[in-house]
Motif scaffolding. Sequence first.
Motif, mmCIF file in Angstrom:
data_model
loop_
_atom_site.group_PDB
_atom_site.id
_atom_site.type_symbol
_atom_site.label_atom_id
_atom_site.label_comp_id
_atom_site.label_asym_id
_atom_site.label_seq_id
_atom_site.Cartn_x
_atom_site.Cartn_y
_atom_site.Cartn_z
ATOM 1 N N LEU A 1 0.472 -1.211 0.012
ATOM 2 C CA LEU A 1 -0.266 0.238 0.075
ATOM 3 C C LEU A 1 0.706 1.448 -0.088
ATOM 4 N N GLU B 1 -0.041 12.642 0.831
ATOM 5 C CA GLU B 1 -0.608 13.299 0.940
ATOM 6 C C GLU B 1 -0.448 14.055 2.260
ATOM 7 N N THR C 1 -3.040 10.477 4.953
ATOM 8 C CA THR C 1 -2.873 9.089 5.107
ATOM 9 C C THR C 1 -3.134 8.451 6.527
ATOM 10 N N ALA D 1 -5.041 9.760 9.194
ATOM 11 C CA ALA D 1 -6.546 8.246 9.229
ATOM 12 C C ALA D 1 -6.290 6.947 9.356
ATOM 13 N N THR E 1 -8.303 5.193 12.717
ATOM 14 C CA THR E 1 -8.834 4.058 12.510
ATOM 15 C C THR E 1 -8.179 2.482 13.612
ATOM 16 N N VAL F 1 -10.084 0.826 15.938
ATOM 17 C CA VAL F 1 -9.840 -0.250 15.989
ATOM 18 C C VAL F 1 -9.222 -1.505 17.109
ATOM 19 N N LEU G 1 -12.336 -3.732 19.515
ATOM 20 C CA LEU G 1 -12.237 -5.264 19.937
ATOM 21 C C LEU G 1 -11.793 -5.465 21.159
ATOM 22 N N LEU H 1 -6.723 10.580 -1.631
ATOM 23 C CA LEU H 1 -7.688 9.976 0.008
ATOM 24 C C LEU H 1 -8.331 9.896 0.153
ATOM 25 N N TRP I 1 -8.581 6.593 0.649
ATOM 26 C CA TRP I 1 -8.102 5.749 1.335
ATOM 27 C C TRP I 1 -9.142 6.385 2.799
ATOM 28 N N ILE I 2 -10.012 6.802 2.700
ATOM 29 C CA ILE I 2 -10.167 7.056 4.621
ATOM 30 C C ILE I 2 -11.694 5.995 4.332
ATOM 31 N N MET J 1 -10.117 3.421 5.772
ATOM 32 C CA MET J 1 -10.382 3.387 6.890
ATOM 33 C C MET J 1 -11.604 2.898 7.896
ATOM 34 N N ALA K 1 -12.506 -0.344 7.384
ATOM 35 C CA ALA K 1 -11.559 -1.100 8.451
ATOM 36 C C ALA K 1 -12.374 -1.511 9.335
ATOM 37 N N LEU K 2 -13.131 -0.363 9.618
ATOM 38 C CA LEU K 2 -14.407 -0.410 10.879
ATOM 39 C C LEU K 2 -15.610 -0.828 10.183
ATOM 40 N N ALA L 1 -13.882 -4.555 11.652
ATOM 41 C CA ALA L 1 -13.182 -3.963 13.520
ATOM 42 C C ALA L 1 -14.664 -4.673 13.731
ATOM 43 N N MET M 1 -5.070 0.361 -4.229
ATOM 44 C CA MET M 1 -5.471 0.228 -3.180
ATOM 45 C C MET M 1 -6.585 -0.606 -1.955
ATOM 46 N N PHE N 1 -5.741 -4.151 0.020
ATOM 47 C CA PHE N 1 -6.231 -3.554 1.690
ATOM 48 C C PHE N 1 -7.662 -5.099 1.867
#
Lengths: 129, 221
Positions: free
Chosen positions: A77, A84, A88, A91, A95, A99, A103, B42, B45-46, B49, B52-53, B56, B197, B201
């Motif tokens: 990645l 940026e 990135t 963020a 995250t 997480v 968890l 960007l 990418w957000i 993320m 990803a939540l 999670a 990406m 991911f």
Amino acid sequence: MSAQAESEHHDADEHTHSGSRHGTFKDYLIGFVLAAVLTAIPFWIVIYDVFRNPKVGAVVILIFAFVQIVVHMVYFLHMNSKSEGGWTVLALIFTAILVVITLAGSLWVMSHLDANMMPMSPEHMRNMP
Amino acid sequence: MTAHTENRLAENRPAELDAGAEAPVFYDTDEHGHHPESGTMLGFWIYLMSDALIFAVLFATYGVLSRRYAAGPSPADLFDLPLVALNTALLLFSSITYGVAMLEAEKRRMGLTLFWLGLTGVFGLAFLGIELYEFHHMISEGAGPWRSAFLSAFFALVGTHGLHVTFGIIWLVTLMFQLPMHGFIPENHRRLMCLGMFWHFLDVIWIGVFTFVYLMGVLLA
């Protein structure tokens, strides 16, 4: 004349910039070899039951998973703190914190609630409606 | 960079401006302003993320329910680790073939780009095929998502990942049509980078799945 030279320089600059953002074949190859090794070792640990204590084994394979996630982030990645303007990475950190809270919080709270639950035998369970 | 521009402005400033009016100074601090795709990257990418939540939450659900077998089968009875290892290898291979496709796209070689993208798709389809075979095998043994809380959480988590891979393959096939149709235009390049990406991911999520669900399930059962 000088403006032309400047724009040419700018173009070349932009080209190398975009090239560095995608990574090179060497990057992918290093990432692939590392990921393959970091995948093979946990499977080997579990299939051949290397650690007598399963809890120790669990901690070890979790560490391997974490390292492999970092390897994927860096080599596949192409994460770095500069892309940026750092947004990135920001963020990603945000995250990661969410997480961890989700968890760890869920497992911690639910295991405590679980300890207070009435025990139920498999026989009870089979006769449930 | 900004200081340099400012200096040049000061030197070239007409005399009448010095009297009272301030010459405009532009603070162009955004070094990626020349890349039209950078906002998209960007944003994407957000999105990843936030995805990803979602995972999670599914991982947390699985973690809470992973020992609730309801007198049904446990991970050690159900999971076939060599098959999971094969699936992991397929996804890892697809990650590196996608990387090679990106490098070929940068060299603007259409044939090779399409070949490596196609190979990525084949690996992805093989992964999905094995996963569906595993699901079918479990369900035919009576270990469907309705059997126990453990299996509900398992199918929700692994199924969501499989669904992501499915949509990734659909996206990949779409791009394999768009690339020869429009050539290596900036839009196609941006699409390739976004899918890249997304694809890498999914591989990262799979690390969590095979460690947390399959390996730890068999180890601690």
